[in-house]
Design a protein around this motif. Structure first.
Motif, PDB file in Angstrom:
ATOM      1  N   PRO A 213     123.639  -6.740 100.933  1.00 21.41           N
ATOM      2  CA  PRO A 213     122.428  -7.123 100.196  1.00 21.41           C
ATOM      3  C   PRO A 213     122.047  -8.559 100.508  1.00 21.41           C
ATOM      4  CG  PRO A 213     124.330  -7.118  98.760  1.00 21.41           C
ATOM      5  CD  PRO A 213     124.804  -6.595 100.071  1.00 21.41           C
ATOM      6  N   GLU A 214     120.770  -8.838 100.393  1.00 23.14           N
ATOM      7  CA  GLU A 214     120.319 -10.218 100.552  1.00 23.14           C
ATOM      8  C   GLU A 214     119.804 -10.713  99.197  1.00 23.14           C
ATOM      9  OE1 GLU A 214     117.632  -9.945 103.840  1.00 23.14           O
ATOM     10  OE2 GLU A 214     119.239  -9.185 105.130  1.00 23.14           O
ATOM     11  N   ALA A 215     119.241 -11.902  99.204  1.00 22.41           N
ATOM     12  CA  ALA A 215     118.851 -12.527  97.921  1.00 22.41           C
ATOM     13  C   ALA A 215     117.988 -11.615  97.061  1.00 22.41           C
ATOM     14  CB  ALA A 215     118.124 -13.821  98.214  1.00 22.41           C
ATOM     15  N   ASP A 216     117.034 -10.918  97.682  1.00 25.72           N
ATOM     16  CA  ASP A 216     116.140 -10.089  96.868  1.00 25.72           C
ATOM     17  C   ASP A 216     116.050  -8.645  97.347  1.00 25.72           C
ATOM     18  OD1 ASP A 216     115.018 -10.746  99.198  1.00 25.72           O
ATOM     19  OD2 ASP A 216     113.066 -11.383  98.411  1.00 25.72           O
ATOM     20  N   THR A 217     116.872  -8.270  98.277  1.00 24.34           N
ATOM     21  CA  THR A 217     116.841  -6.866  98.734  1.00 24.34           C
ATOM     22  C   THR A 217     118.229  -6.246  98.623  1.00 24.34           C
ATOM     23  OG1 THR A 217     117.193  -7.572 101.009  1.00 24.34           O
ATOM     24  CG2 THR A 217     114.913  -7.116 100.359  1.00 24.34           C
ATOM     25  N   PRO A 218     118.264  -4.992  98.175  1.00 23.08           N
ATOM     26  CA  PRO A 218     119.578  -4.354  98.000  1.00 23.08           C
ATOM     27  C   PRO A 218     120.204  -3.958  99.340  1.00 23.08           C
ATOM     28  CG  PRO A 218     117.832  -2.823  97.469  1.00 23.08           C
ATOM     29  CD  PRO A 218     117.166  -4.099  97.820  1.00 23.08           C
ATOM     30  N   GLY A 219     121.462  -3.650  99.303  1.00 26.51           N
ATOM     31  CA  GLY A 219     122.161  -3.134 100.491  1.00 26.51           C
ATOM     32  C   GLY A 219     122.850  -1.844 100.108  1.00 26.51           C
ATOM     33  N   PHE A 220     123.686  -1.341 100.995  1.00 23.31           N
ATOM     34  CA  PHE A 220     124.445  -0.136 100.656  1.00 23.31           C
ATOM     35  C   PHE A 220     125.771  -0.137 101.400  1.00 23.31           C
ATOM     36  CE2 PHE A 220     122.344   1.181 104.559  1.00 23.31           C
ATOM     37  CZ  PHE A 220     123.330   1.890 105.227  1.00 23.31           C
ATOM     38  N   ALA A 221     126.687   0.674 100.895  1.00 22.53           N
ATOM     39  CA  ALA A 221     127.957   0.880 101.594  1.00 22.53           C
ATOM     40  C   ALA A 221     128.226   2.373 101.656  1.00 22.53           C
ATOM     41  CB  ALA A 221     129.083   0.169 100.850  1.00 22.53           C
ATOM     42  N   ILE A 222     128.820   2.798 102.741  1.00 19.84           N
ATOM     43  CA  ILE A 222     129.201   4.201 102.859  1.00 19.84           C
ATOM     44  C   ILE A 222     130.502   4.266 103.660  1.00 19.84           C
ATOM     45  CG2 ILE A 222     127.754   4.550 104.935  1.00 19.84           C
ATOM     46  CD1 ILE A 222     127.281   7.442 103.904  1.00 19.84           C
ATOM     47  N   TYR A 223     131.420   5.085 103.203  1.00 17.50           N
ATOM     48  CA  TYR A 223     132.676   5.243 103.942  1.00 17.50           C
ATOM     49  C   TYR A 223     132.447   6.202 105.114  1.00 17.50           C
ATOM     50  CZ  TYR A 223     135.665   2.699 100.718  1.00 17.50           C
ATOM     51  OH  TYR A 223     136.268   1.712  99.989  1.00 17.50           O
ATOM     52  N   VAL A 224     132.832   5.734 106.308  1.00 23.41           N
ATOM     53  CA  VAL A 224     132.602   6.524 107.520  1.00 23.41           C
ATOM     54  C   VAL A 224     133.943   6.876 108.160  1.00 23.41           C
ATOM     55  CG1 VAL A 224     131.527   6.500 109.817  1.00 23.41           C
ATOM     56  CG2 VAL A 224     130.399   5.355 107.907  1.00 23.41           C
ATOM     57  N   ASP A 225     134.051   8.132 108.593  1.00 20.91           N
ATOM     58  CA  ASP A 225     135.232   8.563 109.347  1.00 20.91           C
ATOM     59  C   ASP A 225     135.095   7.979 110.757  1.00 20.91           C
ATOM     60  OD1 ASP A 225     137.021   9.902 110.941  1.00 20.91           O
ATOM     61  OD2 ASP A 225     136.324  11.926 110.460  1.00 20.91           O
TER      62      ASP A 225
ATOM     63  N   PHE B 251     128.485   7.100  99.198  1.00 24.93           N
ATOM     64  CA  PHE B 251     127.333   6.213  99.362  1.00 24.93           C
ATOM     65  C   PHE B 251     127.094   5.424  98.070  1.00 24.93           C
ATOM     66  CE2 PHE B 251     122.827   5.199  99.116  1.00 24.93           C
ATOM     67  CZ  PHE B 251     122.592   4.633 100.355  1.00 24.93           C
ATOM     68  N   THR B 252     127.040   4.119  98.192  1.00 23.23           N
ATOM     69  CA  THR B 252     126.858   3.260  97.019  1.00 23.23           C
ATOM     70  C   THR B 252     125.797   2.208  97.319  1.00 23.23           C
ATOM     71  OG1 THR B 252     129.232   3.487  96.646  1.00 23.23           O
ATOM     72  CG2 THR B 252     128.102   1.776  95.366  1.00 23.23           C
ATOM     73  N   VAL B 253     124.874   2.068  96.396  1.00 23.29           N
ATOM     74  CA  VAL B 253     123.863   1.019  96.535  1.00 23.29           C
ATOM     75  C   VAL B 253     124.455  -0.293  96.015  1.00 23.29           C
ATOM     76  CG1 VAL B 253     121.588   0.253  95.777  1.00 23.29           C
ATOM     77  CG2 VAL B 253     121.984   2.667  96.284  1.00 23.29           C
ATOM     78  N   ILE B 254     124.256  -1.368  96.770  1.00 26.66           N
ATOM     79  CA  ILE B 254     124.743  -2.683  96.311  1.00 26.66           C
ATOM     80  C   ILE B 254     123.522  -3.520  95.950  1.00 26.66           C
ATOM     81  CG2 ILE B 254     126.216  -4.661  96.848  1.00 26.66           C
ATOM     82  CD1 ILE B 254     127.332  -3.049  99.206  1.00 26.66           C
ATOM     83  N   ALA B 255     123.390  -3.800  94.669  1.00 29.32           N
ATOM     84  CA  ALA B 255     122.235  -4.577  94.195  1.00 29.32           C
ATOM     85  C   ALA B 255     122.390  -6.040  94.600  1.00 29.32           C
ATOM     86  CB  ALA B 255     122.130  -4.453  92.685  1.00 29.32           C
TER      87      ALA B 255
END
Lengths: 260, 186
Positions: free
Chosen positions: A113-125, A248-252
């Motif tokens: 994520p950046e200062a005003d935009t969210p990011g995400f994480a996902i576990y990948v094989d 899949f998880t959104v990171i605020a």
């Protein structure tokens, strides 16, 4: 006789049930072999990683004694301690592709994520799949190339910043109408909260399938995630993708942490 | 050789198609035939007839899956041979036992409303199979598609014969309920 008719008509059932039930020694030898080969390959990769880490460690001891090495230390630390790796350490996920239970190592990847935009994480094989970014769209695809004559096998993650999931799902579904043999209705799930629908190009073994998922990006936007595979790969790639998707998880932006 | 290449050989009318089919799927077809006929010579003949049928069908047919295309032909030919061999008697092997078991799936006359064609009935079977767990489905398929004995299924699935019988009994009951629920007469 009626029972004879049952026996005869039973011969016409779907191919996938016939193949799945076939004795392993007759048909599944190649699959079994490839499973063993895959395990062997994983072991080889693990060994190669270990040797590579050992070599790097030995070289580092020497290199970091030099002035140039000291300057590099700071940059390397920054790379290694990326936020996603801190928040989402590698883990093993239990999956059951094609009926065989496996503990598969997964590593978190995604967009910070950046200062005003969210990011995400996902576990990948990461032993079998790789994630790439192309013009802001993320793709998770098999490392080993698949048959070019078959439908694509990939997971696509698209961020739609100013569209709510309801609108995004409706529009995406409408665009697909007419091109696909069957498109299911949009369904809302609560755990995790998201909308989804599926599209089928047919019901042959090589018919393309798409699963579309829509979830909030933590603001007024949507993450649109597409799983693409084909009928035969439902229990293989399809299941592996769904296992990844479930992580899949959104990171605020407010969840961003300052790295040292 | 992969299946696409073998199918191409049929389309090119190359006789190598038969030898490649035999190399890859000969054991599979023989397994299906032998489970029905319990006779080595008859089974070998049925496998050869399977190749002949495949030769006649391709072209124009281009099967999606060569293995099940051959398997279905082998099963049909072997069941027909079985009927011919045993027109007036019931012989050894799994067929009479399987037929007896399948009687339990026939809906009672009272509950039935419509007679349906084979294709629609096959659709109902697919619907039924999709609702079973993978293990129960495979056990059911091994008994009624491959005509394996209960003993063979128990060995392959590493379970007791009584557990296999119980699984089959439950599945047959569910199939009967489904047919009755749909109001289908055979």
């Amino acid at each position: 006789m009626k029972e004879e008719r049952l026996l005869n008509v039973f011969g016409m059932v779907d191919d996938k049930y016939i193949v799945n039930a076939a004795p392993e020694s007759l048909l599944k030898k190649r699959e079994k072999k490839s499973h063993v080969a895959r395990k062997r390959r994983r072991y080889q990769i693990k060994m190669l990683r270990f040797v590579a880490v050992l070599i790097i460690a030995l070289m580092s001891v020497w290199f970091f004694q030099t002035p140039a090495g000291a300057a590099v230390v700071e940059r390397v630390q920054e790379q290694v301690t990326r936020m996603i790796e801190i928040l989402f350490p590698p883990k093993e996920i239990t999956i059951t592709p094609e009926g065989l239970t496996e503990e598969v190592a997964h590593s978190a990847q995604g967009k910070e994520p950046e200062a005003d935009t969210p990011g995400f994480a996902i576990y990948v094989d990461t032993e079998q799949y790789t994630m790439t970014e192309e013009e802001g769209i993320f793709y998770i695809r098999p490392i080993e190339a698949t048959d070019s004559l078959l439908p694509a096998i990939e997971m696509v993650i698209i961020e739609l910043p100013d569209v709510l999931p309801e609108t995004a799902a409706k529009e995406a579904r409408e665009q697909m109408e007419g091109d696909w043999e069957t498109i299911t209705e949009i369904v809302r799930s609560t755990e995790p909260p998201r909308l989804y629908y599926e599209a089928y190009a047919g019901f042959a073994w090589d018919s393309a399938i798409e699963e579309h998922y829509f979830c909030k990006n933590g603001q007024q936007g949507t993450y649109h995630i597409i799983l693409r595979y084909f009928m035969e790969a439902t229990e293989g790639a399809g299941m592996r993708f769904r296992a990844m998707l479930n992580t899949f998880t959104v990171i605020a932006p407010q969840d961003a942490i300052d790295l040292p | 050789m992969d299946d696409k290449q073998i199918i191409d050989l049929y389309w090119k009318r190359s006789e190598t198609a038969i030898s490649e089919t035999d190399k890859k799927y000969g054991r599979y077809c023989h397994y299906i035939a032998y489970n029905i006929l319990y006779d080595e010579e008859d089974s070998r003949e049925c496998v050869n007839d399977t190749y002949l049928k495949a030769w006649e069908a391709m072209p124009p047919h281009r099967p999606n899956r060569l293995v099940t295309f051959l398997g279905k032909i082998a099963r049909n030919i072997s069941l027909n041979r079985y009927k011919y061999n045993n027109a007036d008697k019931r012989s050894a092997g799994q067929v009479p036992l399987v037929l007896e078991e399948l009687q339990e799936c026939i809906p009672s006359a009272v509950s039935t409303e419509q007679v349906i064609d084979d294709l629609s009935l096959a659709d109902i079977f697919n619907q039924f199979l999709s609702g079973l767990s993978e293990e129960r489905r495979n056990i059911f398929m091994r008994r009624y598609w491959y005509l394996n004995s209960v003993k063979e299924i128990a060995r392959d699935f590493e379970m007791s014969e009584s557990k296999v019988k119980m699984s089959l009994l439950r599945s047959r009951n569910e199939l009967k309920q489904l047919l009755e629920g749909e109001g289908i007469a055979l």
